[in-house]
Motif scaffolding. Structure first.
Motif, PDB file in Angstrom:
ATOM      1  N   TRP A 272       3.619  58.482  47.737  1.00 13.38           N
ATOM      2  CA  TRP A 272       3.776  58.597  49.181  1.00 13.38           C
ATOM      3  C   TRP A 272       5.044  59.373  49.525  1.00 13.38           C
ATOM      4  O   TRP A 272       6.126  59.011  49.093  1.00 13.38           O
TER       5      TRP A 272
ATOM      6  N   GLU B 124       6.191  62.488  54.929  1.00 11.35           N
ATOM      7  CA  GLU B 124       5.181  62.757  55.951  1.00 11.35           C
ATOM      8  C   GLU B 124       4.066  61.716  55.943  1.00 11.35           C
ATOM      9  O   GLU B 124       3.428  61.467  56.972  1.00 11.35           O
ATOM     10  N   ASP B 125       3.846  61.084  54.782  1.00  9.12           N
ATOM     11  CA  ASP B 125       2.824  60.041  54.714  1.00  9.12           C
ATOM     12  C   ASP B 125       3.271  58.790  55.470  1.00  9.12           C
ATOM     13  O   ASP B 125       2.434  58.115  56.092  1.00  9.12           O
TER      14      ASP B 125
ATOM     15  N   ASP C  95       2.682  59.569  59.062  1.00  5.18           N
ATOM     16  CA  ASP C  95       1.252  59.488  59.367  1.00  5.18           C
ATOM     17  C   ASP C  95       0.790  58.037  59.431  1.00  5.18           C
ATOM     18  O   ASP C  95      -0.050  57.683  60.274  1.00  5.18           O
TER      19      ASP C  95
ATOM     20  N   CYS D  90       1.730  56.575  62.707  1.00  4.05           N
ATOM     21  CA  CYS D  90       0.843  57.104  63.745  1.00  4.05           C
ATOM     22  C   CYS D  90      -0.525  56.424  63.690  1.00  4.05           C
ATOM     23  O   CYS D  90      -1.107  56.088  64.732  1.00  4.05           O
ATOM     24  N   LEU D  91      -1.057  56.241  62.496  1.00  8.83           N
ATOM     25  CA  LEU D  91      -2.344  55.572  62.336  1.00  8.83           C
ATOM     26  C   LEU D  91      -2.295  54.147  62.890  1.00  8.83           C
ATOM     27  O   LEU D  91      -3.186  53.721  63.641  1.00  8.83           O
TER      28      LEU D  91
ATOM     29  N   LYS E  77      -8.246  61.228  60.560  1.00  6.89           N
ATOM     30  CA  LYS E  77      -7.125  62.139  60.829  1.00  6.89           C
ATOM     31  C   LYS E  77      -6.108  62.130  59.690  1.00  6.89           C
ATOM     32  O   LYS E  77      -5.289  63.049  59.586  1.00  6.89           O
ATOM     33  N   TYR E  78      -6.167  61.089  58.861  1.00  6.48           N
ATOM     34  CA  TYR E  78      -5.174  60.927  57.796  1.00  6.48           C
ATOM     35  C   TYR E  78      -5.916  60.727  56.469  1.00  6.48           C
ATOM     36  O   TYR E  78      -6.009  59.605  55.952  1.00  6.48           O
TER      37      TYR E  78
ATOM     38  N   LYS F 232      -5.369  61.315  53.326  1.00  4.88           N
ATOM     39  CA  LYS F 232      -4.696  60.753  52.153  1.00  4.88           C
ATOM     40  C   LYS F 232      -4.630  59.237  52.236  1.00  4.88           C
ATOM     41  O   LYS F 232      -4.842  58.538  51.240  1.00  4.88           O
ATOM     42  N   ILE F 233      -4.354  58.724  53.434  1.00  7.98           N
ATOM     43  CA  ILE F 233      -4.336  57.270  53.624  1.00  7.98           C
ATOM     44  C   ILE F 233      -5.746  56.720  53.536  1.00  7.98           C
ATOM     45  O   ILE F 233      -5.988  55.678  52.922  1.00  7.98           O
ATOM     46  N   GLN F 234      -6.698  57.420  54.131  1.00  2.58           N
ATOM     47  CA  GLN F 234      -8.091  56.983  54.117  1.00  2.58           C
ATOM     48  C   GLN F 234      -8.630  56.873  52.693  1.00  2.58           C
ATOM     49  O   GLN F 234      -9.477  56.031  52.395  1.00  2.58           O
TER      50      GLN F 234
END
Length: 289
Positions: free
Chosen positions: A72, A75-76, A79, A82-83, A113-114, A116-118
């Motif tokens: 991580w 920027e992660d 994000d 934000c999520l 929208k994210y 990498k997290i998804q």
């Protein structure tokens, strides 16, 4: 990159210093294939004995963390905040509307929208399970907080297994080096009738085993274990941030306060600035308007 640099420095300093002092590489190179076979083979065998197949795969995969660093990036973390902001805002405005995102995150426009997290199963499950818990109207938010804490402790214990396994190998390598050295001495004793120059080479070859065991333990495998532990702990902060924000949400703090709690609990090297995060959230608010 810095991991590769470290390995190069180790080899240059150790063997460069040896050569600068007048040492000869011939005896080391002649004995190295046999010593590495005994010591390395025994270390791998002991590693396989003490771990199941899943743990072996996990450890081999985690060795890459030495060179890649934490999964991580700064920027992660931005994000993620934000999520969580979007999910909490939706849940506050319409508890029913958030269910489509929580129940099917792979198809969710918010999670989408994210990517990498998804794609991270643990992060998604942690968010979705906790959001479901919030909808159950727990009498005491501390109940959810305790469940989250135990879950994260379990996950961290599992994630740290690679580091422990590598450290166990590192701890055993000096002793395996001694085993190889003793076998070399046994070989030397069988040639006790040879002239001193022959015996000297045989004894030198035997001592390569001791050198190699200590060198691998403290020069390579031990530092690898320490690096894997450090990176695993750093990646663990990402999931801790999820916990902090969603627990704040369970206590019914304002959405912006929940996100600020998460930002403040983000490690300094990954923490987005207040202005940076505010700009990102402002963009989300404009898109929702």
């Amino acid at each position: 990159m810095i991991g590769i640099v470290g390995i190069v420095v180790i080899f240059v300093m150790v063997f460069g210093g040896y050569l600068a002092a007048g040492g000869k590489m011939g005896i080391i190179m002649k004995s190295l294939p046999f010593e590495i076979t005994m010591i390395g083979g025994a270390a791998v065998g002991a590693f396989l004995i003490s771990n199941d197949f899943a743990a072996v795969k996990h450890t081999v995969k985690d060795i890459g963390k030495v060179f890649k660093g934490p999964k991580w990036k700064p920027e992660d973390y931005r994000d993620l905040l934000c999520l969580l902001f979007e999910l909490i805002r939706i849940a506050r405005q319409n508890p029913v509307a958030v269910e489509e995102h929580v129940e099917n995150p792979s198809e969710s426009s918010v999670f989408g929208k994210y990517p990498k997290i998804q794609a991270d199963k643990e992060a998604v499950e942690l968010i979705c399970d906790t959001m479901r818990s919030a909808s159950m109207n727990y009498d005491d938010p501390h109940q959810v907080e305790e469940v989250l804490e135990k879950r994260m402790e379990t996950n961290m214990h599992h994630a740290m297994h690679s580091s422990h396994a590598l450290q166990t190998v590192a701890d055993g390598l000096p002793a395996l080096g001694i085993v190889a050295a003793v076998l070399g001495v046994i070989k030397t004793m069988a040639s006790i009738d040879q002239p001193p120059e022959i015996l000297g080479k045989l004894i030198g070859g035997a001592l390569v085993g001791t050198f190699l065991g200590v060198f691998l333990a403290y020069g390579l495998v031990g530092p690898f274990a320490a690096k894997v532990k450090t990176v695993t702990e750093e990646d663990g902060h990402f999931y801790q941030l999820i916990r902090e924000v969603l627990v704040a949400n369970l206590h019914n703090h304002a959405t912006n306060i929940c996100i600020e709690v998460g930002r403040q609990n983000t490690p300094a090297q990954f923490r987005p600035s207040f202005t940076e995060l505010e700009e990102a959230l402002k963009g989300l608010k404009q898109d929702a308007a």
